[in-house]
Design a protein around this motif. Structure first.
Motif, PDB file in Angstrom:
ATOM      1  N   ALA A 139      -0.629  28.360  -3.667  1.00  0.00           N
ATOM      2  CA  ALA A 139      -0.129  27.654  -4.836  1.00  0.00           C
ATOM      3  C   ALA A 139       1.384  27.758  -4.897  1.00  0.00           C
ATOM      4  O   ALA A 139       2.056  26.876  -5.399  1.00  0.00           O
ATOM      5  CB  ALA A 139      -0.748  28.218  -6.108  1.00  0.00           C
ATOM      6  N   MET A 140       1.902  28.878  -4.402  1.00  0.00           N
ATOM      7  CA  MET A 140       3.343  29.052  -4.428  1.00  0.00           C
ATOM      8  C   MET A 140       3.978  28.855  -3.070  1.00  0.00           C
ATOM      9  O   MET A 140       5.158  28.617  -2.964  1.00  0.00           O
ATOM     10  CB  MET A 140       3.675  30.442  -4.947  1.00  0.00           C
ATOM     11  CG  MET A 140       3.636  30.484  -6.440  1.00  0.00           C
ATOM     12  SD  MET A 140       3.338  32.126  -7.019  1.00  0.00           S
ATOM     13  CE  MET A 140       1.660  32.377  -6.538  1.00  0.00           C
ATOM     14  N   ARG A 141       3.190  29.024  -2.036  1.00  0.00           N
ATOM     15  CA  ARG A 141       3.747  28.849  -0.690  1.00  0.00           C
ATOM     16  C   ARG A 141       2.882  27.860   0.077  1.00  0.00           C
ATOM     17  O   ARG A 141       2.035  28.255   0.877  1.00  0.00           O
ATOM     18  CB  ARG A 141       3.759  30.194   0.040  1.00  0.00           C
ATOM     19  CG  ARG A 141       4.798  31.130  -0.499  1.00  0.00           C
ATOM     20  CD  ARG A 141       5.131  32.142   0.573  1.00  0.00           C
ATOM     21  NE  ARG A 141       5.197  33.463   0.005  1.00  0.00           N
ATOM     22  CZ  ARG A 141       4.519  34.510   0.477  1.00  0.00           C
ATOM     23  NH1 ARG A 141       3.703  34.360   1.505  1.00  0.00           N
ATOM     24  NH2 ARG A 141       4.649  35.669  -0.066  1.00  0.00           N
ATOM     25  N   PRO A 149      -5.122  31.814  -2.560  1.00  0.00           N
ATOM     26  CA  PRO A 149      -4.483  31.470  -3.833  1.00  0.00           C
ATOM     27  C   PRO A 149      -2.963  31.443  -3.729  1.00  0.00           C
ATOM     28  O   PRO A 149      -2.317  30.687  -4.435  1.00  0.00           O
ATOM     29  CB  PRO A 149      -4.926  32.586  -4.772  1.00  0.00           C
ATOM     30  CG  PRO A 149      -6.024  33.310  -4.094  1.00  0.00           C
ATOM     31  CD  PRO A 149      -6.023  32.960  -2.662  1.00  0.00           C
ATOM     32  N   VAL A 150      -2.418  32.228  -2.822  1.00  0.00           N
ATOM     33  CA  VAL A 150      -0.962  32.311  -2.729  1.00  0.00           C
ATOM     34  C   VAL A 150      -0.371  30.980  -2.272  1.00  0.00           C
ATOM     35  O   VAL A 150       0.807  30.702  -2.463  1.00  0.00           O
ATOM     36  CB  VAL A 150      -0.531  33.473  -1.797  1.00  0.00           C
ATOM     37  CG1 VAL A 150      -0.833  33.139  -0.362  1.00  0.00           C
ATOM     38  CG2 VAL A 150       0.924  33.819  -1.999  1.00  0.00           C
ATOM     39  N   LEU A 158      -3.895  26.585  -6.912  1.00  0.00           N
ATOM     40  CA  LEU A 158      -3.570  26.936  -8.293  1.00  0.00           C
ATOM     41  C   LEU A 158      -4.839  27.363  -9.037  1.00  0.00           C
ATOM     42  O   LEU A 158      -4.858  28.372  -9.744  1.00  0.00           O
ATOM     43  CB  LEU A 158      -2.923  25.730  -8.983  1.00  0.00           C
ATOM     44  CG  LEU A 158      -2.577  25.903 -10.455  1.00  0.00           C
ATOM     45  CD1 LEU A 158      -1.501  26.964 -10.623  1.00  0.00           C
ATOM     46  CD2 LEU A 158      -2.108  24.594 -11.057  1.00  0.00           C
TER      47      LEU A 158
END
Lengths: 248, 854
Positions: free
Chosen positions: B396-398, B393-394, B302
């Motif tokens: 954070a969602m996956r 960074p991705v 995040l």
């Protein structure tokens, strides 16, 4: 396939964007030659069934993930040519994020979370703007609380405020109301609508919820990694109707 | 570091207090060892320096015989004629002159037993009310005439003597009875610095202490206003160039320096153990950070998503490590005080005598502790920090994207290369032995570190199958567990994070590898010693000294005169130079040939009687010596004796590398002789009891003599080895304790991570007891895995070291299977102990809350 009104400048755009996971037999085309742009000052919703590629599209547009082929642009900048460092700066300065859950750093207070992107970049906080934003999301009395002391709706409002605080070129929201009850969800959506209409923000939101999509100026529909349809000034009934068609 | 990074760092530390306390604990013990080692050596050195400074008293100049080489630690100076006193006294500026005679003299308590001291037992010459040296008369007066003595007040009190009592004293020439006329002290204190002191007047000292008109050195005091340098020059012209005159400060410094050198060696040994502890802690720190980072994956991603650069993430993690390192170091320095006191107590308990001293904390101690504590923490956190900064960074969602771990093949390759490099370096260090002691220790130490790192890295690859295997093969009483759901879960859990299991187990591996190594070496040394004693020693009696100064020659002479004994020979040691290098030369009677079998391969023992030298085959090979070759031996007084090689021998275990006759030694050096040990065999036709009675009767006159027959000698030698082993094991317990903490920490973190899972298990009907059992069982699997690795590394390492040790030390390998079984069983206990806290925590989880946790 351009659908933008020529008078508007694109805040973000994808050009022949493809994203392929896996190889050979197990190959999955999450994005299949997508070309789409998102006008400045508009609230756009991206919809589609699970696995349609809507999240992948958003991640790639936001510089969180990379394409297999094609290009994405944020404010006219081609992201494919950027280094990790440049992407970091881009995310910090040009892009805001609102996620479905786990949006905040648990060890920081609400205010510290809101100003975090600015602090990370060493940018001075514009106090007047910050006050406006905090006021808009009605968080004045909650600023010194930790995320664990806030309700889900309050946490999401902090996330919205954080996204707005740095006045990014574009805000990406990933199912921002997915974890909220309908009242809190409506509040968040109203704030986002307000940010676009009254503060001139650009927002791109991925959602499942036709009610949420109805807050947008425009809805783009994805299926099997392709843009298949779009509506401007949607109502939730229209959206639901299109979704049903896509599902069949 | 910009401010949000500092803020995030501080908050990160505060949010994980419990984790951090455990991590801090691990570093604290390593730092405590480092600072404790420095504090101990500094304190002891300060105590010794001040003791010698005090003892120097008013000695302005000292006249002594120079030595050609060597230092005070090994110096055997030829004596100075006491007659020099009168000519020195005539030099202008000299206020007083005293002879310095120090010999062994033991005070006998009223009950007839010798008075035990923590230091040496001295007999000295004393002139006037207060002598030149730092000793003072506290009560009564100095001894005058042959029937009087003054002893130090502390010894008098311990032996229950008061002024006017008759005191029995055993000196180099035998037993004597004296009237106690004075009580002495050192400076303001009543003791003799751990030693007991018997002060006689110079004439009595000359006869009773067997000085024969010679003094160890001569002390000179100056009139007030006289220049030290001028008087020094004047004395130098009075004495011949055979003698030297030096300032008193220099003499005190040399003596203290020699002892300080020994203490430094001891300090380095402690630092070695500190290094092991720190190395183990590094694993724990590494693991804690790696786990914390994987738990914070979403948070870190995040941060990356909203614009934190990878550098900022890295700084944040390293900042956390820095804070932990600083806290741990502060506590570690405090802990060092405890360690230095504890080690003093440990050594005193096994018979060593450390001077009591106030703890000295020098700037160097603090700097070294900071460097080590912070350095190790930050270094260990480096890899996790780097990994954290690479979180996409991705994620954070996956969150399923997670880390980009090193590819399995790459990791295997890196592990194999590290392992091979370690083994190579270790072998070079042990067998090629480049660059002396430093080279051997450096190369094999670095080799061992690489070896451990290599095994730790490779163990990731077989952590899963090994865990499965261990849960299958564990001994019977535990087996029902493996069949239960709890057991199966534990086994799967250990397998599902092989990297974590491997790192956790590796920390224990290092401690137990050291234990196995030491155990193999000790068993081999013990076996070799036993074999040798049976094969090469025919002596019926060994007499060694209980004290510090060896045995007075009079003892050996009295033994030799006993009709109940056949061959008797003392063994003396002298330092000499051969081919420019300092060597220990043994001096014996020809009779020693019948007492000890040194396994001559050429020449004869009798050649010793002709003034020839016997040489062990190793130095003989190095210097290309054979029977008939000539060797020049330069003694410490500068005399060179040309000697002919009379024999080459194989067994240096008792006799050392060079042997000459007592005659050769006494002709070359007039330094007061001291016997290292005396060997004797019973005369033909005399039974054991009669012989023993006769020997004991002589021994009673010499309280410091320790008479042992072969079995007793063997046992006492083994006891000494066991005492040493005990100390080594005690020190290794620290490293193992850290590893236990590591297992507890990992289990606690895993329990925390699996909150939801545990909630689910409880919801579907698993009892608290079963849940606890599952956690405990997993900890056992991890620790048995660590122990297995440790034994697998330690036993070969021990064998390698045993092979590399000189043959006089180890000539056969022995593997202590009992110890290995104990280590394995102990590791099960370790697992159970480590799981106590985490298991309790897992059982306490509220089912509903646990299920709803994200």
């Amino acid at each position: 396939m351009t659908s933008t009104t020529p008078t508007l400048v694109a805040a973000a755009a994808a050009l022949n964007a493809s994203k392929i996971y896996g190889k050979d037999d197990s190959e999955v085309r999450a994005l299949d030659d997508v070309t789409v742009d998102f006008a400045e000052g508009q609230f756009t919703a991206i919809m589609g069934p699970s696995g349609s590629g809507k999240s992948t599209l958003m991640h790639c547009l936001a510089g969180l993930d990379t394409l297999t082929s094609g290009k994405v642009f944020v404010d006219g900048t081609d992201l494919s040519g950027l280094s990790d460092r440049e992407l970091t700066v881009l995310r910090r300065e040009q892009v805001g994020f609102i996620f479905q859950a786990y949006n905040l750093i648990p060890t920081l207070t609400a205010l510290e979370n809101i100003t975090l992107p600015l602090d990370l970049g060493g940018v001075d906080v514009d106090q007047a703007w910050l006050n406006d934003v905090v006021h808009a999301v009605k968080l004045e009395s909650r600023l010194t609380h930790r995320p664990s002391e806030l309700s889900g709706g309050q946490q999401q409002r902090v996330a919205v405020a954080r996204a707005l605080a740095s006045r990014p070129k574009i805000i990406f929201a990933d199912e921002p109301t997915g974890n909220l009850d309908s009242r809190s969800g409506a509040e968040i959506l109203a704030f986002m609508r307000h940010a676009v209409s009254d503060l001139g923000q650009t927002i791109v939101m991925v959602t499942h919820d036709p009610v949420a999509a109805a807050y947008a100026d425009r809805v783009v529909f994805l299926a099997d990694g392709k843009v298949v349809d779009e509506i401007t000034s949607p109502t939730s009934e229209q959206v639901l109707d299109r979704m049903k068609k896509l599902g069949s | 570091m910009s401010s949000p990074v500092i803020r995030l760092t501080l908050r990160g530390v505060l949010a994980r207090k419990f984790r951090i306390i455990l991590t801090v604990f691990a570093i604290v013990s390593g730092v405590a060892f480092v600072s404790g080692a420095f504090m101990l050596t500094d304190s002891v050195k300060t105590a010794i320096n001040s003791l010698f400074e005090e003892l120097r008293g008013d000695i302005a100049l000292e006249v002594r015989t120079p030595i050609a080489f060597g230092d005070e630690a090994t110096a055997q100076r030829d004596p100075v004629p006491a007659a020099l006193v009168s000519s020195i006294a005539a030099v202008p500026g000299v206020s007083s002159v005293e002879v310095n005679i120090i010999r062994e003299s033991t005070i006998v308590k009223p009950d007839g037993k010798p008075l035990k001291t923590s230091g040496p037992a001295f007999g000295i010459s004393w002139l006037g009310q207060n002598g030149l040296d730092g000793r003072t008369m506290l009560e009564g007066r100095e001894a005058r005439g042959p029937g009087e003595v003054a002893i130090d007040k502390a010894s008098a009190e311990r032996a229950d003597y008061v002024l006017g009592d008759t005191v029995t004293i055993v000196g180099p020439t035998g037993k004597g009875e004296f009237t106690l006329v004075g009580l002495t002290g050192t400076g303001d204190t009543s003791g003799g610095g751990g030693a007991s002191v018997c002060a006689f007047d110079p004439a009595t000292a000359n006869t009773f202490l067997g000085a024969k008109g010679l003094a160890d050195s001569i002390y000179v005091g100056l009139e007030s206003g006289a220049s030290q340098a001028t008087v020094q020059k004047a004395i130098a012209t009075v004495i011949t160039t055979k003698y030297e005159v030096i300032p008193g400060e220099q003499s005190a410094k040399e003596t203290a320096g020699a002892i300080n050198d020994i203490i430094d060696i001891f300090g380095k040994l402690l630092l070695g153990f500190a290094a092991i502890s720190l190395f183990v802690s590094a694993f724990l720190i590494f693991n804690t950070f790696a786990i914390i980072i994987s738990q914070r994956l979403r948070e870190l991603a995040l941060l990356r998503a909203i614009g934190a650069s990878s550098r900022q993430i890295r700084l944040m993690i390293l900042g956390e490590a820095l804070i932990i390192g600083i806290i741990a170091t502060a506590f570690g320095i405090l802990g060092g005080v405890g360690v230095s006191k504890g080690i003093t107590a440990l050594f005193n308990a096994t018979g060593a005598a450390f001077p009591s001293a106030t703890i000295t904390i020098s700037t160097r101690t603090i700097l070294a502790s900071l460097f080590v504590g912070i350095g190790v923490t930050v270094t260990a956190a480096m890899v996790p920090a780097l990994r954290a900064s690479k979180i996409p960074p991705v994620a954070a969602m996956r969150p399923e994207i997670g880390f980009t771990a090193l590819q399995r093949n790459k990791r295997l390759l890196a592990g194999v290369i590290t392992l091979l490099a370690g083994i190579t370096l270790l072998c070079v260090g042990l067998f090629v032995q480049p660059g002396g002691t430093i080279g051997i220790l450096g190369a094999s130490g670095l080799g061992a570190i690489l070896l451990f790192l290599g095994v730790a890295s490779l163990s990731t690859s077989f952590a899963a199958p090994m865990s499965a295997a261990i849960s299958r093969v564990l001994p019977f009483p535990l087996r029902p567990m493996t069949r239960s759901v709890a057991g199966r879960l534990a086994s799967r859990n250990a397998q599902r994070t092989p990297r974590r299991t491997a790192t956790t187990a590796s920390a224990l591996m290092i401690g137990l590898a050291m234990v196995s190594t030491v155990a193999v070496i000790a068993a081999s040394v013990q076996k070799s010693f036993r074999d040798r004693l049976q094969g090469s020693v025919t002596a019926d009696y060994f007499v060694t000294s209980d004290g510090f100064q060896g045995l007075p020659p009079a003892f050996g002479e009295k033994l030799a005169a006993l009709p109940e004994l056949g061959d008797v020979s003392p063994f003396r040691i002298s330092t000499a130079q051969i081919n420019g290098e300092s060597k220990q030369i043994g001096a014996v009677n020809v009779e020693m040939g019948n007492i000890v079998n040194i396994k001559l391969t050429s020449g004869s023992f009798a050649a010793l009687g002709n003034g020839q030298i016997l040489v062990h085959r190793d130095p003989a090979r190095d210097l290309a010596l054979s029977v008939g070759s000539s060797v020049a031996v330069t003694w410490q007084n500068g005399t060179t004796t040309p000697l002919t090689v009379g024999g080459i021998y194989d067994d240096s275990s008792i006799a050392g590398n060079w042997l000459v006759s007592l005659d050769v030694l006494s002709k070359a050096s007039t330094a007061p002789p001291v016997d290292f040990f005396i060997g004797a065999i019973i005369a033909d036709g005399v039974d054991i009891e009669t012989a023993r009675l006769a020997v004991n009767k002589v021994a009673d006159e010499f309280p410091s003599a320790l008479v042992q027959d072969q079995a007793e000698f063997q046992k006492s030698q083994e006891d000494q080895l066991n005492q040493l082993l005990f100390i080594v094991y005690c020190l290794l317990v620290f490293a193992i304790g850290i590893a236990v903490l590591g297992i507890a920490n990992t289990m606690a973190l895993s329990v925390y991570e699996r909150t939801r899972e545990f909630g689910l298990l409880r919801a579907v009907g698993m009892s608290k007891r079963h849940l606890k059992r599952s956690v405990r069982w997993e900890a056992i699997i991890v620790s048995v895995f660590g122990a297995t690795l440790g034994i697998a590394v330690g036993v070969p390492l021990g064998i390698a070291v045993s092979i590399a040790l000189p043959e006089s030390f180890v000539n056969g390998i022995s593997i202590p299977f009992n110890t290995i079984v104990v280590v394995l069983l102990a590791s099960i206990v370790v697992g159970i102990i480590a799981a106590i806290g985490p298991a309790r925590r897992a059982a306490k989880l509220n089912v509903l809350e646990a299920i709803s946790a994200i």
